[in-house]
Write a protein that holds these residues in place. Structure first.
Motif, PDB file in Angstrom:
ATOM      1  N   VAL A 120       7.892  -0.904  37.759  1.00 44.54           N
ATOM      2  CA  VAL A 120       9.225  -1.257  38.224  1.00 44.54           C
ATOM      3  C   VAL A 120       9.831  -2.208  37.205  1.00 44.54           C
ATOM      4  O   VAL A 120       9.189  -3.189  36.804  1.00 44.54           O
ATOM      5  CB  VAL A 120       9.206  -1.931  39.614  1.00 44.54           C
ATOM      6  CG1 VAL A 120      10.638  -2.287  40.054  1.00 44.54           C
ATOM      7  CG2 VAL A 120       8.554  -1.022  40.647  1.00 44.54           C
ATOM      8  N   THR A 121      11.057  -1.909  36.772  1.00 45.62           N
ATOM      9  CA  THR A 121      11.749  -2.795  35.838  1.00 45.62           C
ATOM     10  C   THR A 121      13.074  -3.232  36.442  1.00 45.62           C
ATOM     11  O   THR A 121      13.624  -2.575  37.323  1.00 45.62           O
ATOM     12  CB  THR A 121      12.007  -2.096  34.486  1.00 45.62           C
ATOM     13  OG1 THR A 121      12.691  -0.853  34.721  1.00 45.62           O
ATOM     14  CG2 THR A 121      10.702  -1.827  33.750  1.00 45.62           C
ATOM     15  N   LEU A 122      13.571  -4.345  35.922  1.00 49.57           N
ATOM     16  CA  LEU A 122      14.887  -4.844  36.324  1.00 49.57           C
ATOM     17  C   LEU A 122      15.435  -5.664  35.173  1.00 49.57           C
ATOM     18  O   LEU A 122      14.738  -6.532  34.633  1.00 49.57           O
ATOM     19  CB  LEU A 122      14.779  -5.683  37.592  1.00 49.57           C
ATOM     20  CG  LEU A 122      16.093  -6.176  38.218  1.00 49.57           C
ATOM     21  CD1 LEU A 122      15.960  -6.269  39.739  1.00 49.57           C
ATOM     22  CD2 LEU A 122      16.497  -7.535  37.656  1.00 49.57           C
ATOM     23  N   MET A 123      16.675  -5.387  34.771  1.00 51.34           N
ATOM     24  CA  MET A 123      17.274  -6.052  33.617  1.00 51.34           C
ATOM     25  C   MET A 123      18.500  -6.859  34.029  1.00 51.34           C
ATOM     26  O   MET A 123      19.519  -6.292  34.442  1.00 51.34           O
ATOM     27  CB  MET A 123      17.687  -5.024  32.560  1.00 51.34           C
ATOM     28  CG  MET A 123      16.549  -4.333  31.855  1.00 51.34           C
ATOM     29  SD  MET A 123      17.152  -3.293  30.506  1.00 51.34           S
ATOM     30  CE  MET A 123      15.590  -2.690  29.848  1.00 51.34           C
ATOM     31  N   SER A 124      18.373  -8.172  33.933  1.00 51.50           N
ATOM     32  CA  SER A 124      19.529  -9.077  34.026  1.00 51.50           C
ATOM     33  C   SER A 124      20.441  -8.784  35.210  1.00 51.50           C
ATOM     34  O   SER A 124      21.664  -8.789  35.077  1.00 51.50           O
ATOM     35  CB  SER A 124      20.334  -9.036  32.726  1.00 51.50           C
ATOM     36  OG  SER A 124      19.532  -9.417  31.637  1.00 51.50           O
ATOM     37  N   ALA A 125      19.868  -8.512  36.362  1.00 48.30           N
ATOM     38  CA  ALA A 125      20.641  -8.324  37.586  1.00 48.30           C
ATOM     39  C   ALA A 125      20.055  -9.237  38.658  1.00 48.30           C
ATOM     40  O   ALA A 125      18.863  -9.568  38.610  1.00 48.30           O
ATOM     41  CB  ALA A 125      20.583  -6.864  38.038  1.00 48.30           C
ATOM     42  N   PRO A 126      20.847  -9.672  39.597  1.00 47.18           N
ATOM     43  CA  PRO A 126      20.339 -10.609  40.608  1.00 47.18           C
ATOM     44  C   PRO A 126      19.154 -10.047  41.394  1.00 47.18           C
ATOM     45  O   PRO A 126      19.115  -8.858  41.718  1.00 47.18           O
ATOM     46  CB  PRO A 126      21.553 -10.827  41.521  1.00 47.18           C
ATOM     47  CG  PRO A 126      22.735 -10.479  40.680  1.00 47.18           C
ATOM     48  CD  PRO A 126      22.275  -9.377  39.773  1.00 47.18           C
ATOM     49  N   ILE A 127      18.210 -10.918  41.679  1.00 42.79           N
ATOM     50  CA  ILE A 127      17.069 -10.556  42.529  1.00 42.79           C
ATOM     51  C   ILE A 127      17.216 -11.351  43.823  1.00 42.79           C
ATOM     52  O   ILE A 127      16.745 -12.485  43.930  1.00 42.79           O
ATOM     53  CB  ILE A 127      15.724 -10.856  41.854  1.00 42.79           C
ATOM     54  CG1 ILE A 127      15.632 -10.200  40.471  1.00 42.79           C
ATOM     55  CG2 ILE A 127      14.561 -10.376  42.729  1.00 42.79           C
ATOM     56  CD1 ILE A 127      14.381 -10.552  39.687  1.00 42.79           C
ATOM     57  N   ILE A 128      17.901 -10.775  44.792  1.00 44.93           N
ATOM     58  CA  ILE A 128      18.016 -11.429  46.091  1.00 44.93           C
ATOM     59  C   ILE A 128      16.765 -11.111  46.901  1.00 44.93           C
ATOM     60  O   ILE A 128      15.907 -10.318  46.476  1.00 44.93           O
ATOM     61  CB  ILE A 128      19.293 -10.986  46.830  1.00 44.93           C
ATOM     62  CG1 ILE A 128      19.248  -9.475  47.112  1.00 44.93           C
ATOM     63  CG2 ILE A 128      20.538 -11.355  46.024  1.00 44.93           C
ATOM     64  CD1 ILE A 128      20.371  -9.007  48.017  1.00 44.93           C
ATOM     65  N   VAL A 143      -2.555  -0.470  40.468  1.00 49.45           N
ATOM     66  CA  VAL A 143      -2.341   0.020  39.105  1.00 49.45           C
ATOM     67  C   VAL A 143      -0.940  -0.301  38.596  1.00 49.45           C
ATOM     68  O   VAL A 143      -0.628  -0.033  37.432  1.00 49.45           O
ATOM     69  CB  VAL A 143      -2.571   1.546  39.016  1.00 49.45           C
ATOM     70  CG1 VAL A 143      -3.980   1.900  39.445  1.00 49.45           C
ATOM     71  CG2 VAL A 143      -1.551   2.305  39.869  1.00 49.45           C
ATOM     72  N   GLY A 144      -0.088  -0.861  39.441  1.00 45.34           N
ATOM     73  CA  GLY A 144       1.306  -1.042  39.080  1.00 45.34           C
ATOM     74  C   GLY A 144       1.586  -2.325  38.325  1.00 45.34           C
ATOM     75  O   GLY A 144       0.744  -3.227  38.222  1.00 45.34           O
ATOM     76  N   SER A 145       2.811  -2.409  37.795  1.00 48.67           N
ATOM     77  CA  SER A 145       3.302  -3.619  37.140  1.00 48.67           C
ATOM     78  C   SER A 145       4.802  -3.710  37.367  1.00 48.67           C
ATOM     79  O   SER A 145       5.475  -2.703  37.618  1.00 48.67           O
ATOM     80  CB  SER A 145       2.986  -3.620  35.643  1.00 48.67           C
ATOM     81  OG  SER A 145       3.583  -2.505  35.000  1.00 48.67           O
ATOM     82  N   VAL A 146       5.308  -4.933  37.290  1.00 47.21           N
ATOM     83  CA  VAL A 146       6.739  -5.201  37.406  1.00 47.21           C
ATOM     84  C   VAL A 146       7.144  -5.983  36.172  1.00 47.21           C
ATOM     85  O   VAL A 146       6.527  -7.009  35.852  1.00 47.21           O
ATOM     86  CB  VAL A 146       7.065  -6.011  38.681  1.00 47.21           C
ATOM     87  CG1 VAL A 146       8.552  -6.365  38.724  1.00 47.21           C
ATOM     88  CG2 VAL A 146       6.662  -5.236  39.928  1.00 47.21           C
ATOM     89  N   VAL A 147       8.178  -5.512  35.463  1.00 45.81           N
ATOM     90  CA  VAL A 147       8.671  -6.199  34.267  1.00 45.81           C
ATOM     91  C   VAL A 147      10.152  -6.465  34.450  1.00 45.81           C
ATOM     92  O   VAL A 147      10.934  -5.527  34.692  1.00 45.81           O
ATOM     93  CB  VAL A 147       8.436  -5.366  32.993  1.00 45.81           C
ATOM     94  CG1 VAL A 147       8.928  -6.136  31.766  1.00 45.81           C
ATOM     95  CG2 VAL A 147       6.952  -5.013  32.828  1.00 45.81           C
ATOM     96  N   VAL A 148      10.531  -7.728  34.370  1.00 47.59           N
ATOM     97  CA  VAL A 148      11.945  -8.101  34.510  1.00 47.59           C
ATOM     98  C   VAL A 148      12.406  -8.764  33.218  1.00 47.59           C
ATOM     99  O   VAL A 148      11.626  -9.426  32.526  1.00 47.59           O
ATOM    100  CB  VAL A 148      12.166  -9.024  35.723  1.00 47.59           C
ATOM    101  CG1 VAL A 148      11.803  -8.316  37.011  1.00 47.59           C
ATOM    102  CG2 VAL A 148      11.380 -10.322  35.587  1.00 47.59           C
ATOM    103  N   PHE A 149      13.681  -8.588  32.908  1.00 44.70           N
ATOM    104  CA  PHE A 149      14.240  -9.051  31.640  1.00 44.70           C
ATOM    105  C   PHE A 149      15.391 -10.010  31.879  1.00 44.70           C
ATOM    106  O   PHE A 149      16.224  -9.807  32.777  1.00 44.70           O
ATOM    107  CB  PHE A 149      14.756  -7.856  30.822  1.00 44.70           C
ATOM    108  CG  PHE A 149      13.696  -6.872  30.428  1.00 44.70           C
ATOM    109  CD1 PHE A 149      13.079  -6.943  29.193  1.00 44.70           C
ATOM    110  CD2 PHE A 149      13.325  -5.856  31.300  1.00 44.70           C
ATOM    111  CE1 PHE A 149      12.113  -6.030  28.823  1.00 44.70           C
ATOM    112  CE2 PHE A 149      12.352  -4.929  30.939  1.00 44.70           C
ATOM    113  CZ  PHE A 149      11.746  -5.013  29.691  1.00 44.70           C
ATOM    114  N   GLY A 150      15.434 -11.077  31.046  1.00 52.87           N
ATOM    115  CA  GLY A 150      16.591 -11.960  31.035  1.00 52.87           C
ATOM    116  C   GLY A 150      16.578 -13.066  32.059  1.00 52.87           C
ATOM    117  O   GLY A 150      17.644 -13.582  32.403  1.00 52.87           O
ATOM    118  N   PHE A 151      15.393 -13.487  32.520  1.00 52.13           N
ATOM    119  CA  PHE A 151      15.317 -14.533  33.537  1.00 52.13           C
ATOM    120  C   PHE A 151      14.545 -15.744  33.016  1.00 52.13           C
ATOM    121  O   PHE A 151      13.659 -15.613  32.174  1.00 52.13           O
ATOM    122  CB  PHE A 151      14.614 -14.020  34.800  1.00 52.13           C
ATOM    123  CG  PHE A 151      15.391 -12.994  35.560  1.00 52.13           C
ATOM    124  CD1 PHE A 151      16.317 -13.376  36.519  1.00 52.13           C
ATOM    125  CD2 PHE A 151      15.204 -11.638  35.314  1.00 52.13           C
ATOM    126  CE1 PHE A 151      17.038 -12.426  37.226  1.00 52.13           C
ATOM    127  CE2 PHE A 151      15.923 -10.681  36.007  1.00 52.13           C
ATOM    128  CZ  PHE A 151      16.848 -11.076  36.969  1.00 52.13           C
TER     129      PHE A 151
END
Length: 430
Positions: A120-128, A143-151
Motif C-alpha cells: 500500500v502506498t500513499l503520496m503527500s495526501a492527508p491520512i485521517i 507479507v505486506g508493507s506500507v510506504v508513504v511519501f512526503g511526511f
C-alpha cells in the motif's frame, strides 16, 4: 445535493475514459462507476491470493519534469467523482480506480477483502483516521508493507497511521531502502512500515553489516510502538549464531540513552556490563571456577591471573568491564577491583604459542583491550573473551597447581573444544 456536487458529478460523467496506454489495465469493473457501498460487489482479489499494490489517493502514473508520481500497474483508491488532477491525462477518469465516498468516509471494505494487499502506498495526501484504519484493514500484516511519501515522522498523519498499523504488528522501519519498483518517482522522503518478520530481518541485517545507526533507529521505533518483542527475537537470533556485532549494537543503544531497550530485550549480563557493575567472570567449563589475580606480585608489580573454585565472593573475584569505542565497535578493558589492575596477555608465549594472563596497572598498549563474543549455550548466555593484540581467546589450564588453581591463558590456534573458552558473567557477591 448542492450545485457544486452536481457539477462535480457531471464533470466526472463527461470525462474521458482512463488512459490504459500509459497504465496497465487491470480490468477492474468499478473504475468508471461511483461508490456503491453495501451492494453485492465482486471483491478483489477474486482468484489470486493477494492484490499486489494499492495506491491510496492514487491517480495512475503522472510524468513531471522532476520525475513521475503514481504508478502504472496498481489499483488507485480515490473519491468517487475524482478525475486525474494534473499531467497529460488531466480531467480523465482515474485508471484502475477503487471508489470511496470522499476523503472523510474512505472505506474500501465493499471492494477489497481484509488483509489481502501486499503493498500500500500513499503520496503527500492527508491520512485521517478513516484512511489509516482502511490501510491497516487491507494490507497483509505478514507479507505486506506500507510506504508513504512526503511526511514528517512526528506529524499527526503518521501518528494516526502508526497507531493503526501497530495494532496489526506492523512497524516503521527507519533507513529502509526501496526496491527498483520505485525507480523513476519524484524525489520524496519516504517512510516504510513492515511486518514483524520483515522488520526483524532488516534489524538483523543492519546489525550484521555493522550499520549501527540504522539498527539503533529501527530498535527505537519498535520500542516506542509496541514492538519490543521483535527486538528480543533478533537479539536471541544473534546470540544463537554467536554474532559478535550484537555487543556493539547493545553498546550503541546504551550509549544513546536507550538503556531500557537493553534492559528489557537483552540478557541481564549486558546490563551489568554496560552499567559497569562489579561482576564475577566464571568458567563455564570448570564449575564455580572464578577469575582472580594472584595475591603475590612479581618484581614488576604484576600479578598472574588464575581461575579458582576456592572462596565465595568479595573483591577478590570482582571485575568491571570498561567499554571503549574504537574502530566503529566496542571493546573492553577488564579491571580487577581487589588490586585495581587491568587484565592483559604476556608479551612472551610458550612452546604452544599460548600467553599467560596478567593483571597490571600499565595501560599503554593493545594487550589490555578485549572483545566479547556473546552466544547462547543451552539455557545460559556465555562469552568468548578475545585479546585484541594477539587475537587469542581466554582459557584456563587443564591442570591445577598445588593450590588447586588453574593458570589463565590466551589460546593460540583453533578452538578444538569451544567449551574451554566459554565464560559466564555473574553479579558479584559480597
Amino acid at each position: 445535493m448542492d450545485l457544486i456536487d452536481k457539477k462535480s458529478i457531471e464533470e466526472w460523467e463527461d470525462a474521458d475514459r482512463p488512459n490504459y496506454f500509459s497504465n496497465e489495465n487491470l480490468k477492474y469493473p468499478y473504475s468508471e462507476l461511483p461508490f456503491y457501498d453495501q451492494y453485492h460487489l465482486v471483491k478483489i482479489p477474486t482468484k489470486d491470493e493477494f492484490v499486489e499494490h494499492v495506491d491510496y489517493w492514487g491517480e495512475g502514473r503522472i510524468p513531471t519534469n522532476d520525475g513521475d508520481s503514481g504508478f502504472r500497474d496498481c489499483y488507485n483508491v480515490n473519491r468517487q467523482y475524482q478525475c486525474v488532477s494534473n499531467g497529460p491525462d488531466r480531467d480523465c477518469k482515474i485508471p484502475n480506480r477503487i471508489p470511496v465516498y470522499d476523503e472523510n468516509a474512505c472505506d474500501t471494505s465493499s471492494y477489497i477483502k481484509n488483509h489481502t494487499v501486499k503493498l500500500v502506498t500513499l503520496m503527500s495526501a492527508p491520512i485521517i483516521e478513516a484512511c489509516a484504519r482502511d490501510i491497516a484493514r487491507i494490507v497483509n500484516p505478514v507479507v505486506g508493507s506500507v510506504v508513504v511519501f512526503g511526511f514528517e515522522i512526528d506529524s499527526p498523519d503518521i501518528r494516526r497511521l502508526v497507531k493503526e498499523l501497530s495494532a496489526i504488528s506492523m512497524y516503521y522501519c527507519p533507513g529502509y531502502v526501496l526496491s527498483d519498483y520505485f525507480d523513476g518517482l519524484m524525489t520524496f522522503s519516504h517512510m516504510a512500515f513492515l511486518s514483524s518478520e520483515n522488520i526483524e530481518k532488516e534489524l538483523y541485517n543492519a546489525i550484521t553489516a555493522g550499520k549501527m545507526d540504522t539498527a539503533v533507529a529501527i530498535a527505537k521505533s519498535l520500542h516506542r510502538t509496541g514492538g519490543s518483542s521483535n527486538i528480543a527475537k533478533v537479539v536471541n537470533k544473534a546470540l544463537n549464531g554467536g554474532l559478535e556485532s550484537i555487543m556493539t549494537f547493545a553498546y550503541k543503544l546504551w550509549d544513546s540513552g536507550e538503556k531500557d531497550i537493553v534492559t528489557k530485550n537483552f540478557p541481564t549480563a549486558f546490563k551489568w556490563i554496560f552499567n559497569e557493575d562489579e561482576i564475577e567472570i566464571v568458567s563455564n567449563h570448570y564449575e564455580n571456577t572464578k577469575l582472580k589475580l594472584d595475591p603475590t606480585n612479581d618484581e614488576w608489580h604484576n600479578r598472574l591471573a588464575y581461575g579458582t573454585d576456592r572462596g565465595n565472593g568479595g573483591t577478590t573475584f570482582s571485575w568491571v568491564m570498561l567499554p571503549i569505542w574504537k574502530d566503529d565497535k566496542v571493546i573492553f578493558k577488564l579491571k580487577n577491583i581487589e588490586y585495581n589492575m587491568h587484565l592483559r596477555l604476556d608479551i612472551h608465549d610458550n612452546s604452544a604459542g599460548d600467553r599467560k594472563g596478567w593483571g597490571s596497572q600499565n595501560l599503554d598498549d593493545v594487550r589490555y583491550n578485549w572483545k566479547l563474543v556473546p552466544m547462547n549455550h543451552g539455557y545460559k548466555v556465555v562469552f568468548i573473551i578475545v585479546n585484541c593484540q594477539y587475537d587469542q581467546t581466554l582459557k584456563l589450564d587443564n591442570n591445577v597447581d598445588k593450590y588447586g588453581d588453574r593458570q589463565l591463558w590466551g589460546h593460540n590456534g583453533m578452538y578444538y573444544d569451544i567449551e574451554n573458552f566459554m565464560w559466564l558473567v555473574n553479579k558479584s557477591t559480597d
